[in-house]
Design an enzyme around this catalytic site. Structure first.
Site, mmCIF file in Angstrom:
data_model
loop_
_atom_site.group_PDB
_atom_site.id
_atom_site.type_symbol
_atom_site.label_atom_id
_atom_site.label_comp_id
_atom_site.label_asym_id
_atom_site.label_seq_id
_atom_site.Cartn_x
_atom_site.Cartn_y
_atom_site.Cartn_z
ATOM 1 N N THR A 139 62.712 25.590 34.784
ATOM 2 C CA THR A 139 62.286 25.998 33.764
ATOM 3 C C THR A 139 60.719 25.277 33.604
ATOM 4 O O THR A 139 60.723 24.915 34.727
ATOM 5 C CB THR A 139 63.322 25.773 32.685
ATOM 6 N N ASP A 142 74.008 30.181 30.880
ATOM 7 C CA ASP A 142 73.990 29.316 30.062
ATOM 8 C C ASP A 142 75.220 29.750 29.052
ATOM 9 O O ASP A 142 75.324 28.656 28.499
ATOM 10 C CB ASP A 142 72.721 29.399 29.540
ATOM 11 N N SER A 157 71.370 26.671 24.464
ATOM 12 C CA SER A 157 69.937 26.527 25.701
ATOM 13 C C SER A 157 69.844 24.729 25.351
ATOM 14 O O SER A 157 70.167 24.544 24.425
ATOM 15 C CB SER A 157 68.574 26.529 25.544
ATOM 16 N N SER A 158 69.452 23.364 26.370
ATOM 17 C CA SER A 158 69.239 22.821 25.859
ATOM 18 C C SER A 158 67.575 22.286 25.522
ATOM 19 O O SER A 158 67.145 21.576 25.800
ATOM 20 C CB SER A 158 69.333 21.438 28.017
ATOM 21 N N GLY A 171 66.912 21.392 33.009
ATOM 22 C CA GLY A 171 68.505 22.552 32.872
ATOM 23 C C GLY A 171 69.232 21.574 31.649
ATOM 24 O O GLY A 171 68.785 20.454 30.337
#
Ligand code: DON
Length: 561
Positions: free
Chosen positions: A372, A414, A443-444, A465
């Site tokens: 990400t 996810d 999501s985180s 993540g």
């Protein structure tokens, strides 16, 4: 007029970007700063500020530039979240997370025995959710942008068309993923080249340049409708994917109420569901606020113990309660209630790991990587923007849309494909995060802004993540409890516990073996990933200057003026 703008912009951009940018990791500027994971994208953002653009203009330009120069995570085929705060007291949270296609269903990754089929939610066109980034950027621009839309996208068009020199890290990653690209793409594209990539090679993406040009000219319709949409549809038909024309047409980005957490003299503004990040960060801060951390030395095992125990409890809640708020009722207030958080820690005994009855899932694939990306911007008006965006895994599903040149995410992973079965980050989920058509996967990602005396002062966030939350949490504590300067706070060692697996992840090269033994002795099983997270942060300092800090763990760098 538009054409003229394009030409004048290209001239300006060519002039200022002559040669390969060599940008610092950390620097102070007078009028504004950006930090992103790639020097070319950082430069694009800082040029937009120089041209009179505001923080949102710069952020939009960076998002599109990253789709070209940081294709393992930057994207137009993925999604993300944005937090905004300005000096007037306005705060906003923008959700441009991907959605499950209408044809998705809860058992789509299970075999006839009800078991999860390995890699089905990770690679290939079926792994992709409906992309949100282009709509997200259009929404952000509509509400806050000041420069013309196309001007913000042209730098990305140019970078895709003419190419850019790749960094060493990128060359290694492209080489590492070569086989996968060849396996999951039927037609050749920029990523399926069989050459051995090396630092400085020029990476050209002609199809992507055309797609970006359509977006520049037509706004989100250049992506969700017309030629790009037709290419996506054709691609899906040929490759057993399920994203339909209707999915693209109906995709919407949503403004949500940001989460505001009071912590001592500060306000922490962060992302609500469908990210779990904001609630989790709120819970974590509330669980540790009364524990006088500032009096506990940074390298005292007790600090590790308190933080890890809070993290375990928070991730347990995450797996049970959190999902897309448009589909499930998330007990947001209840979870962040101070008394609830204090009670959650009531069975915590200092210097003792609370025993785990849960199954140990081991170290999941891709756990250490940074697929990400986070970027932060501060402008001369005192506005901060904090964006985390992703394709999920490195290069998402590994699939490039034929003829359109952009990578599709693998965000469907996810979701909880089966309750209790871990995803690629080892995270488990329940019914709250099961697959449903049109739903956003949990999501985180935790883009965050910190305010003091109602003034935005820090913007930060991270990839990683499930480790994003603990990374942001620990950097926030480094700043607010340990009063570290931003550079130190970002670069300090980190650790992570997510309840399942029952492992405490300590970064490599930090903490010697005797220290690890002390943690073993109080009940922790230890894993040593290379690194955790990769923070991009900016600060508006007390004297009004701007500091940008890119994490030593990545290629992140700062630019401004
Ligand atoms: O939304 C999430 O939480 C994940 N899709 C983020 C993925 C990520 O951070 C990958 N980087 N390591």
């Amino acid at each position: 007029m538009k054409h003229l703008l394009f030409i004048s912009y290209l001239c300006f951009y060519t002039f200022v970007s002559w040669g390969q940018p060599n940008l610092p990791k950390s620097q102070i500027f007078e009028k504004g700063v950006v930090v992103s994971a790639h020097p070319e994208a950082t430069l694009v953002g800082s040029n937009i500020l120089k041209m009179g653009g505001n923080a949102v203009d710069a952020a939009v330009a960076i998002q599109f530039a990253l789709a070209v120069v940081y294709p393992n995570a930057g994207n137009i085929g993925g999604g993300g979240f944005m937090i905004y705060a300005d000096k007037k007291g306005n705060i906003s949270a923008l959700d441009f997370r991907e959605k499950a296609p209408l044809k998705a269903h809860k058992d789509m990754y299970l075999d006839e025995k009800g078991e999860v089929i390995k890699n089905k939610s990770l690679y290939g066109s079926l792994a992709a959710g409906v992309p949100g980034s282009v709509k997200g950027m259009a929404e952000a621009h509509k509400k806050y942008g000041s420069l013309p839309w196309e001007q913000l996208i042209f730098p990305a068009v140019k970078l895709a068309k003419e190419g850019y020199p790749i960094t060493e890290r990128q060359a290694n990653l492209l080489n590492e993923y070569k086989e996968r690209f060849l396996k999951y793409n039927q037609t050749p594209n920029a990523f399926t080249s069989t050459k051995a990539w090396k630092k400085g090679d020029i990476f050209i993406q002609s199809d992507l340049a055309q797609t970006l040009l359509r977006i520049a000219k037509k706004g989100p319709n250049g992506f969700y409708k017309g030629k790009t949409a037709r290419l996506v549809r054709k691609h899906m038909k040929r490759n057993n994917g399920i994203i339909a024309t209707k999915d693209l047409k109906n995709y919407n980005a949503v403004w949500r109420q940001p989460i505001e957490i009071s912590y001592k003299d500060y306000k922490v503004i962060t992302m609500p569901p469908p990210s779990s990040g904001g609630i989790a960060l709120g819970q974590l801060l509330k669980m540790v606020e009364s524990r006088s951390l500032e009096k506990i030395a940074f390298e005292d095992p007790l600090r590790y113990n308190i933080l890890a125990e809070a993290e375990k409890r928070v991730y347990a809640d995450r797996s049970k309660y959190l999902g897309d708020p448009d589909f499930v009722k998330v007990p947001l207030q209840g979870l962040m209630d101070s008394l609830y958080c204090t009670n959650r820690m009531s069975n915590f005994v200092e210097m003792h790991a609370t025993p785990q009855q849960e199954i140990n899932y081991g170290m999941p694939e891709g756990y250490e990587s940074t697929e990400t990306t986070h970027f932060s911007v501060a402008d001369k008006n005192g506005t901060l923007v904090s964006i985390t965006t992703t394709l999920n895994g490195n290069y998402g599903s590994s699939v490039v849309v034929e003829g359109a040149g952009f990578l599709l995410n693998n965000e469907m992973d996810d979701f909880s494909a089966k309750p209790g079965t871990p995803n690629m980050f080892g995270l488990i989920g329940s019914k709250a995060n099961q697959i449903e058509p049109n739903k956003r996967m949990l999501s985180s990602m935790t883009p965050t802004i910190i305010k003091k005396d109602n003034m935005p002062i820090f913007a930060l966030g991270s990839p990683g993540g499930g480790t994003i939350i603990t990374t942001v949490f620990q950097v926030v504590l480094n700043l607010l409890e340990y009063k570290m300067d931003l550079e130190k706070a970002v670069n300090k060692s980190r650790f992570h516990h997510q309840w399942t697996p029952d492992l405490l992840f300590l970064e490599q090269n930090q903490n010697d073996e005797s220290f690890v033994k002390r943690l073993n002795n109080i009940g922790y099983k230890i894993e040593r990933p290379n690194f955790l997270g990769c923070v991009g942060a900016v600060q508006i300092r007390e004297d009004g200057t701007f500091l940008g800090v890119g994490d030593k763990r990545g290629d992140d760098c700062a630019a401004g003026f």
